[in-house]
Enzyme design. Structure first.
Site, PDB file in Angstrom:
ATOM      1  N   HIS A  80       0.388  -1.700   0.248  1.00  9.90           N
ATOM      2  CA  HIS A  80      -0.024   0.008  -0.308  1.00  9.90           C
ATOM      3  C   HIS A  80       0.372   1.146   0.115  1.00  9.90           C
ATOM      4  CE1 HIS A  80      -3.651  -2.185   0.606  1.00  9.90           C
ATOM      5  NE2 HIS A  80      -3.478  -2.741   1.786  1.00  9.90           N
ATOM      6  N   CYS A  97       1.186  -2.447 -23.936  1.00 10.48           N
ATOM      7  CA  CYS A  97       0.997  -1.901 -22.733  1.00 10.48           C
ATOM      8  C   CYS A  97       1.867  -2.844 -21.564  1.00 10.48           C
ATOM      9  CB  CYS A  97      -0.513  -2.297 -22.051  1.00 10.48           C
ATOM     10  SG  CYS A  97      -1.722  -3.771 -21.891  1.00 10.48           S
ATOM     11  N   GLU A 116      -1.099 -11.824 -24.550  1.00  2.00           N
ATOM     12  CA  GLU A 116      -0.309 -11.834 -24.025  1.00  2.00           C
ATOM     13  C   GLU A 116       0.395 -13.750 -23.777  1.00  2.00           C
ATOM     14  OE1 GLU A 116      -1.125 -10.541 -20.361  1.00  2.00           O
ATOM     15  OE2 GLU A 116      -2.617 -11.096 -20.157  1.00  2.00           O
ATOM     16  N   ASN A 134       5.017  -8.050 -20.776  1.00  2.00           N
ATOM     17  CA  ASN A 134       5.185  -8.112 -19.235  1.00  2.00           C
ATOM     18  C   ASN A 134       4.882 -10.333 -19.193  1.00  2.00           C
ATOM     19  OD1 ASN A 134       5.655  -5.897 -19.219  1.00  2.00           O
ATOM     20  ND2 ASN A 134       4.452  -5.762 -17.381  1.00  2.00           N
ATOM     21  N   ASP A 135       3.799 -10.720 -19.612  1.00  2.00           N
ATOM     22  CA  ASP A 135       3.735 -12.116 -20.059  1.00  2.00           C
ATOM     23  C   ASP A 135       3.823 -12.199 -21.474  1.00  2.00           C
ATOM     24  OD1 ASP A 135       2.692 -12.674 -17.698  1.00  2.00           O
ATOM     25  OD2 ASP A 135       1.185 -11.448 -17.510  1.00  2.00           O
ATOM     26  N   ARG A 154      -5.724  -1.746 -14.210  1.00  2.00           N
ATOM     27  CA  ARG A 154      -4.952  -2.547 -13.191  1.00  2.00           C
ATOM     28  C   ARG A 154      -6.615  -2.855 -12.519  1.00  2.00           C
ATOM     29  NH1 ARG A 154       0.117  -2.571 -14.266  1.00  2.00           N
ATOM     30  NH2 ARG A 154       1.071  -4.284 -16.160  1.00  2.00           N
TER      31      ARG A 154
HETATM   32  C1  PEP Z   1       1.592  -7.716 -18.848  1.00  4.17           C
HETATM   33  O1  PEP Z   1       1.477  -8.633 -19.359  1.00  4.17           O
HETATM   34  O2  PEP Z   1       2.155  -7.223 -20.311  1.00  4.17           O
HETATM   35  C2  PEP Z   1       0.664  -6.895 -18.590  1.00  4.17           C
HETATM   36  C3  PEP Z   1       0.965  -5.500 -18.885  1.00  4.17           C
HETATM   37  O3  PEP Z   1      -0.541  -7.276 -17.482  1.00  4.17           O
HETATM   38  P1  PEP Z   1       0.110  -7.387 -16.447  1.00  4.17           P
HETATM   39  O4  PEP Z   1       1.646  -7.077 -16.094  1.00  4.17           O
HETATM   40  O5  PEP Z   1      -0.489  -6.510 -15.010  1.00  4.17           O
HETATM   41  O6  PEP Z   1       0.369  -9.003 -16.207  1.00  4.17           O
HETATM   42 MG    MG Z   2       0.060  -9.709 -17.832  1.00  2.00          MG
END
Ligand code: PEP
Ligand code: MG
Length: 594
Positions: free
Chosen positions: A200, A513, A442, A465-466, A307
């Site tokens: 937090h 993103c 992703e 990211n994923d 998110r």
């Molecule tokens: C991603 O996976 O790139 C993404 C934007 O989602 P998160 O990081 O919330 O999994």
């Molecule tokens: Mg993701």
């Protein structure tokens, strides 16, 4: 507290809120109050129970008091954290557990509380994922407050400290209640022993733009009140009692950052368009409503990714359709945003919330995550979908579904959305029937079938990211394999390229993103790949715009062709870095063979 006087002692932690600050330390000591086990006679049980109940009442009153006296509106936006603490305090399961322990073990209230909280915490500590583990901290904060009341009659609040001038707060861990009752005018930075990016304190510090470094280890054991300290929230570094020379270096760096930020803020509102007329939208990723003001200031055209996990995290009960509706309606009312992309619940993997029971999985990143859970728990999914639909009547909301792996999931999600629309229409509740419906790309399978998926949805948003995690088989939270995280890996680039080409052949837009979008270095590549939007944390937006406006699209395409000829991500990265250092010598550093 340390007796030793440190000079220039460098500590490394996690930089969770950007910026450099320098000042005197105010140590917020919340050391454990010693408590004793005191056996009691049966007839004394009621007295201890009453004492405990009174302590609960007192703690709730203290928290209410904090809420009433929060310094300004910005803080008040975060008062839900205090509400969450009050809910735990009033939770019957919790209070009954303590009362039963007093009765059954015939012991004093403090000791019974200690036993119950230790049991709760040991279950939390076994959990590997950060979100759920951080909720154990909430129980610790409550324990701390109750013990102080039981032993001392009151729990000292942060305002009891006589803070003069601007101070940097050093604490073992700042409770959310501490963070939000701070008088911002007096605090220029935070540093804590423990904590992570998703705590937090970190989230609130980011939203309030106060430099912060957490997880330093033992800052409270190393500093004394009035020591001087430098906090570098970008590098995650703190320096205790810096010498004049070091201080000078940091002041120069701070000035440089301020000038850079001022220069960036100047371009923040300019259009993201290359010199030869290629346009790419630049959006922001958010986790809190409170971030809307910041993203507007930093020049976001829209919200590329909201998110929504934090909505679930910040309350004890699951959010209802109405809770969702109010939050998204508030977002819709921000008329500065051209679009607002709301991603439906994405828990599982490395993200957990305490109010949704999840099975114990050996490999949660590939388990019952995101849309998979939502399809299984349709009631949970529909509450969110209906909330989004109702709010869509007020602003340009888009809906984004995470973790899609195949077409059946898309069709199932669309069918559930259609049911929600029917149910609302029957009740004559307004919503935007044409709200754009998109999916996250992703999981590698979705890149391969992006031609088929493109005919099912209105847009794609690539979550690198994923996508990188699943394509290169590297756990995104495992530091041992983080060196393999390579956005310029030819496989990753080819997947993005193929996805964009298929999307455009079907006349739908593609956003990106993941964190990759927020790294200015990659912006030319993302332009060459012809993404329609990149979405990132607010602070990265101005620099991304500067890069976009300083280049020709034709040049970016030639550069990408060269990068794609390289055999590895490392080679591609080297070429890109050196080109960027040549073109933007103030922003990038030349790099020689690693
Ligand atoms: C991603 O996976 O790139 C993404 C934007 O989602 P998160 O990081 O919330 O999994
Ligand atoms: Mg993701």
């Amino acid at each position: 507290m340390s007796e030793e006087v440190f000079i220039n002692k460098v500590l490394k932690g996690i930089g969770v809120s950007s910026g450099i600050t320098y000042g005197r330390v105010r140590l917020l000591e919340r050391g454990k109050i010693p408590i004793n086990k005191r056996p009691i006679k049966e007839e004394q049980g009621d007295k201890e129970i009453l004492k405990f109940r009174n302590a609960i009442k007192h703690a709730v009153e203290e928290l209410n008091g904090i809420k009433q006296t929060m310094p300004d509106d910005e803080m008040r936006k975060h008062s839900f954290i205090i509400d969450a603490h009050m809910l735990i305090l009033q939770d019957e399961f919790f209070t009954n557990a303590v009362i039963n322990t007093i009765k059954e073990d015939k012991i004093n209230a403090e000791w019974a509380l200690d036993i119950v909280v230790s049991e709760f915490l040991s279950s939390f500590e076994k959990v590997e994922d950060s979100y759920l583990r951080e909720r154990g901290q909430d129980i610790k904060y409550i324990y701390d407050r109750l013990v102080r009341i039981l032993v001392k009659g009151k729990s000292s609040g942060i305002n009891d400290f006589n803070i003069k001038g601007k101070m940097i707060i050093a604490a073992h861990d700042l409770s959310p209640a501490d963070t939000i009752q701070l008088n911002l005018n007096k605090i220029s930075g935070f540093i804590t022993d423990v904590g992570g990016r998703t705590s937090h304190t970190s989230i609130v510090a980011r939203a309030l733009e106060i430099p912060a470094v957490v997880g330093v280890g033992n800052i409270t054991g190393l500093v004394k009140n009035n020591d001087t300290i430098i906090i570098d929230g970008d590098e995650g570094v703190a320096i205790i009692n810096p010498t004049k020379e070091v201080k000078k270096d940091y002041i120069v760096k701070q000035i440089h950052l301020k000038v850079q930020r001022r220069e960036f803020l100047r371009v923040a509102k300019l259009k993201p368009e290359t010199r030869d007329g290629f346009k790419m939208k630049v959006g922001a990723n958010i986790e809190l409503l409170a971030e809307m003001d910041i993203i507007e200031r930093y020049g976001a055209q829209g919200v590329g990714l909201y998110r929504t996990e934090y909505i679930y995290l910040s309350r004890k009960e699951l959010p209802t359709e109405t809770d969702h509706y109010h939050i998204y309606k508030k977002l819709s009312e921000n008329k500065a945003m051209e679009y607002i992309t709301i991603r439906t619940l994405d828990i599982g993997g490395d993200k957990f919330v305490s109010n949704i029971e999840m099975p114990k999985e050996i490999n949660p990143a590939m388990g019952l995550r995101a849309i998979r859970l939502c399809i299984k728990e349709v009631g949970l999914f529909k509450a969110q979908l209906k909330g989004i639909l109702r709010a869509s009547a007020y602003g340009p909301l888009k809906i984004l579904i995470p973790m899609i792996s195949g077409i059946d999931e898309v069709r199932r999600a669309k069918a559930i959305l259609a049911e929600c629309m029917d149910e609302l229409a029957r009740k004559k509740i307004e919503f935007n029937k044409d709200m754009k419906f998109g999916i996250m790309i992703e999981v590698p399978s979705t890149c391969m079938i992006s031609d088929k998926l493109a005919s099912e949805v209105d847009f794609f948003s690539i979550g690198t990211n994923d996508l990188i995690q699943y394509t290169l088989a590297i756990d995104r939270v495992n530091e041992y394999v983080s060196y393999l995280y390579e956005p310029m890996h030819p496989a990753v680039l080819k997947m993005i390229k193929q996805t964009v080409e298929n999307a455009h052949a079907h006349k739908i837009e593609v956003a990106l993103c993941g964190e990759m979008a927020g790294e200015a270095l990659y912006v030319p590549v993302l332009m060459a790949l012809e993404l329609d939007e990149i979405s990132m944390n607010a602070y990265s937006i101005p620099k991304a715009k500067k890069i976009i406006r300083g280049l020709d699209h034709s040049y970016c395409k030639e550069l990408l062709d060269e990068i794609l000829k390289r055999d590895s991500g490392r080679e591609g990265n080297l070429l890109l870095r050196n080109e960027m250092a040549r073109l933007f010598p103030n922003d990038f550093i030349q790099c020689y063979e690693e």
